[in-house]
Design a protein around this motif. Structure first.
Motif, PDB file in Angstrom:
ATOM      1  N   ASP A 117     -37.105 -23.122 -50.013  1.00  0.00           N
ATOM      2  CA  ASP A 117     -35.662 -22.600 -50.340  1.00  0.00           C
ATOM      3  C   ASP A 117     -34.805 -22.407 -49.053  1.00  0.00           C
ATOM      4  N   LEU A 118     -35.466 -21.886 -47.779  1.00  0.00           N
ATOM      5  CA  LEU A 118     -34.750 -21.820 -46.665  1.00  0.00           C
ATOM      6  C   LEU A 118     -35.569 -22.608 -45.439  1.00  0.00           C
ATOM      7  N   ASP A 119     -34.608 -22.876 -44.489  1.00  0.00           N
ATOM      8  CA  ASP A 119     -35.267 -23.481 -43.209  1.00  0.00           C
ATOM      9  C   ASP A 119     -35.907 -22.559 -42.645  1.00  0.00           C
ATOM     10  N   GLY A 120     -37.161 -23.097 -41.776  1.00  0.00           N
ATOM     11  CA  GLY A 120     -38.104 -22.009 -41.323  1.00  0.00           C
ATOM     12  C   GLY A 120     -37.536 -21.324 -40.266  1.00  0.00           C
ATOM     13  N   ILE A 121     -36.696 -22.004 -39.359  1.00  0.00           N
ATOM     14  CA  ILE A 121     -36.173 -21.565 -38.184  1.00  0.00           C
ATOM     15  C   ILE A 121     -35.246 -20.554 -38.456  1.00  0.00           C
ATOM     16  N   GLU A 122     -34.364 -20.675 -39.692  1.00  0.00           N
ATOM     17  CA  GLU A 122     -33.412 -19.345 -39.943  1.00  0.00           C
ATOM     18  C   GLU A 122     -34.343 -18.110 -40.618  1.00  0.00           C
ATOM     19  N   VAL A 123     -35.416 -18.759 -41.312  1.00  0.00           N
ATOM     20  CA  VAL A 123     -36.423 -17.541 -41.712  1.00  0.00           C
ATOM     21  C   VAL A 123     -36.982 -16.903 -40.426  1.00  0.00           C
ATOM     22  N   CYS A 124     -37.182 -17.474 -39.279  1.00  0.00           N
ATOM     23  CA  CYS A 124     -37.759 -17.039 -38.099  1.00  0.00           C
ATOM     24  C   CYS A 124     -36.821 -15.978 -37.507  1.00  0.00           C
ATOM     25  N   ARG A 125     -35.509 -16.465 -37.364  1.00  0.00           N
ATOM     26  CA  ARG A 125     -34.471 -15.625 -36.851  1.00  0.00           C
ATOM     27  C   ARG A 125     -34.278 -14.368 -37.642  1.00  0.00           C
ATOM     28  N   ARG A 126     -34.058 -14.285 -39.000  1.00  0.00           N
ATOM     29  CA  ARG A 126     -33.955 -13.266 -39.648  1.00  0.00           C
ATOM     30  C   ARG A 126     -35.032 -12.167 -39.708  1.00  0.00           C
ATOM     31  N   ILE A 127     -36.410 -12.867 -39.571  1.00  0.00           N
ATOM     32  CA  ILE A 127     -37.570 -11.758 -39.427  1.00  0.00           C
ATOM     33  C   ILE A 127     -37.458 -11.114 -38.151  1.00  0.00           C
ATOM     34  N   ARG A 128     -37.140 -11.799 -37.055  1.00  0.00           N
ATOM     35  CA  ARG A 128     -37.105 -11.230 -35.662  1.00  0.00           C
ATOM     36  C   ARG A 128     -35.790 -10.297 -35.614  1.00  0.00           C
ATOM     37  N   SER A 129     -34.872 -10.444 -36.408  1.00  0.00           N
ATOM     38  CA  SER A 129     -33.835  -9.363 -36.352  1.00  0.00           C
ATOM     39  C   SER A 129     -33.977  -8.138 -37.161  1.00  0.00           C
ATOM     40  N   ARG A 130     -35.016  -8.217 -37.740  1.00  0.00           N
ATOM     41  CA  ARG A 130     -35.614  -7.025 -38.593  1.00  0.00           C
ATOM     42  C   ARG A 130     -36.905  -6.475 -38.077  1.00  0.00           C
ATOM     43  N   SER A 131     -37.647  -7.207 -37.466  1.00  0.00           N
ATOM     44  CA  SER A 131     -39.151  -6.741 -37.113  1.00  0.00           C
ATOM     45  C   SER A 131     -39.440  -6.985 -35.998  1.00  0.00           C
ATOM     46  N   ASP A 132     -40.418  -6.203 -35.289  1.00  0.00           N
ATOM     47  CA  ASP A 132     -41.078  -6.682 -34.091  1.00  0.00           C
ATOM     48  C   ASP A 132     -42.458  -7.213 -34.381  1.00  0.00           C
ATOM     49  N   ALA A 133     -42.692  -7.698 -35.582  1.00  0.00           N
ATOM     50  CA  ALA A 133     -43.965  -8.411 -35.929  1.00  0.00           C
ATOM     51  C   ALA A 133     -43.834  -9.622 -35.099  1.00  0.00           C
ATOM     52  N   ALA A 134     -45.291  -9.944 -34.578  1.00  0.00           N
ATOM     53  CA  ALA A 134     -45.418 -11.151 -33.891  1.00  0.00           C
ATOM     54  C   ALA A 134     -45.587 -12.290 -34.972  1.00  0.00           C
ATOM     55  N   ILE A 135     -44.622 -13.179 -34.359  1.00  0.00           N
ATOM     56  CA  ILE A 135     -44.572 -14.328 -35.355  1.00  0.00           C
ATOM     57  C   ILE A 135     -45.038 -15.597 -34.750  1.00  0.00           C
ATOM     58  N   ILE A 136     -45.999 -16.229 -35.214  1.00  0.00           N
ATOM     59  CA  ILE A 136     -46.590 -17.588 -35.073  1.00  0.00           C
ATOM     60  C   ILE A 136     -46.337 -18.736 -35.973  1.00  0.00           C
ATOM     61  N   VAL A 137     -45.530 -19.786 -35.346  1.00  0.00           N
ATOM     62  CA  VAL A 137     -45.093 -20.833 -36.184  1.00  0.00           C
ATOM     63  C   VAL A 137     -46.310 -21.834 -36.429  1.00  0.00           C
ATOM     64  N   VAL A 138     -46.718 -22.102 -37.638  1.00  0.00           N
ATOM     65  CA  VAL A 138     -47.681 -22.960 -37.987  1.00  0.00           C
ATOM     66  C   VAL A 138     -47.296 -24.136 -38.979  1.00  0.00           C
ATOM     67  N   THR A 139     -46.914 -25.190 -38.116  1.00  0.00           N
ATOM     68  CA  THR A 139     -46.275 -26.313 -38.908  1.00  0.00           C
ATOM     69  C   THR A 139     -46.793 -27.627 -38.561  1.00  0.00           C
ATOM     70  N   ALA A 140     -46.402 -28.624 -39.210  1.00  0.00           N
ATOM     71  CA  ALA A 140     -46.649 -30.103 -38.968  1.00  0.00           C
ATOM     72  C   ALA A 140     -45.530 -30.701 -38.170  1.00  0.00           C
ATOM     73  N   ARG A 141     -44.460 -29.916 -38.007  1.00  0.00           N
ATOM     74  CA  ARG A 141     -43.246 -30.504 -37.126  1.00  0.00           C
ATOM     75  C   ARG A 141     -43.643 -30.015 -35.598  1.00  0.00           C
ATOM     76  N   GLY A 142     -43.802 -31.308 -34.907  1.00  0.00           N
ATOM     77  CA  GLY A 142     -44.413 -31.065 -33.662  1.00  0.00           C
ATOM     78  C   GLY A 142     -43.375 -31.478 -32.576  1.00  0.00           C
ATOM     79  N   GLU A 143     -42.280 -31.679 -32.983  1.00  0.00           N
ATOM     80  CA  GLU A 143     -41.163 -32.174 -31.847  1.00  0.00           C
ATOM     81  C   GLU A 143     -40.725 -31.222 -31.046  1.00  0.00           C
ATOM     82  N   GLU A 144     -40.559 -31.355 -29.773  1.00  0.00           N
ATOM     83  CA  GLU A 144     -40.009 -30.445 -28.756  1.00  0.00           C
ATOM     84  C   GLU A 144     -38.772 -29.752 -29.380  1.00  0.00           C
ATOM     85  N   ALA A 145     -37.809 -30.338 -29.896  1.00  0.00           N
ATOM     86  CA  ALA A 145     -36.670 -29.805 -30.380  1.00  0.00           C
ATOM     87  C   ALA A 145     -37.014 -28.678 -31.498  1.00  0.00           C
TER      88      ALA A 145
END
Length: 228
Positions: A54-82
């Motif tokens: 439903d939402l791009d994971g990068i955008e979800v990451c940004r929104r979580i960080r704006s609301r919380s100090d939780a540790a965020i670890i991205v776990v994904t098949a997307r391994g590109e540097e960008a």
């Protein structure tokens, strides 16, 4: 310690939740970005897949960080540097590319928590209660409780030495100032509000004629059932 697994593949999510629970963590899974955002700020750690339906994971990451100090670890098949750079710039604490082993994931969680969690001197714990002096954040069984500045100051005074009776005058001097000459009834009002928000019967005790202290919560009570 609650870990939120944000993963749209039910098989992968179930495997991660099971592995985390066996390692001693509380864990639950959600399959969409909106479900992840609805769970914030409850989790202590978020394992975030970027390929959500439903939402791009990068955008979800940004929104979580704006609301919380939780540790965020991205776990994904997307391994590109960008993708790595974008996730880290938007608040991720670490980035792990699939496939990976459970042992490595657990090591990454431990490493991230060492960086983001406050030191023992900044974190006061008593039963289900945790008081973070650095961020002025209070949780009961990992559920954040919103307190006013005065309520936090009173709780800090009590939590600094659980079980010790803190006199009314001492609380007034520490939460207000040493020259407070107003009505002491204001303290009773704040104590009542603090008890109601914490929602744990027996946690904040009145010792009549002396003051207040943090006591042992009454058994069999659900701390989340009280008003916050």
């Amino acid at each position: 310690m609650l870990v939120l697994v944000v993963e749209d593949d039910p098989g992968i999510a179930a495997s991660l939740v099971l592995g985390l629970e066996r390692a001693g963590y509380q864990a639950r899974g959600v399959g969409t970005g909106r479900e992840a955002l609805a769970a914030v700020p409850e989790p202590d750690v978020v394992l975030l897949d970027l390929g959500l339906p439903d939402l791009d994971g990068i955008e979800v990451c940004r929104r979580i960080r704006s609301r919380s100090d939780a540790a965020i670890i991205v776990v994904t098949a997307r391994g590109e540097e960008a993708d790595r750079v974008a996730a880290l710039d938007e608040g991720a604490d670490d980035y792990l590319v699939k496939p990976f082993g459970l042992a490595e994931l657990l090591a990454r969680i431990r490493a991230v928590l060492r960086r983001v969690q406050p030191s023992d001197s900044e974190l006061l714990r008593h039963g289900p209660l945790a008081v973070d002096l650095r961020t002025r954040k209070v949780t009961v069984d990992s559920h954040e409780v919103a307190l006013t500045p005065k309520e936090f100051d009173i709780l800090e005074c009590l939590a600094a030495d659980p079980g010790r009776v803190v006199t009314r005058q001492e609380v007034l001097e520490r939460a207000w100032d040493a020259h407070w000459y107003g009505p002491t009834k204001v303290l009773d009002v704040h104590i009542a509000a603090l008890r109601r928000k914490l929602g744990v019967p027996g946690l904040v005790e009145t010792v009549y004629g002396r003051g207040f202290r943090l006591g042992v919560p009454e058994p069999g009570q659900d701390p989340n059932s009280g008003a916050r």
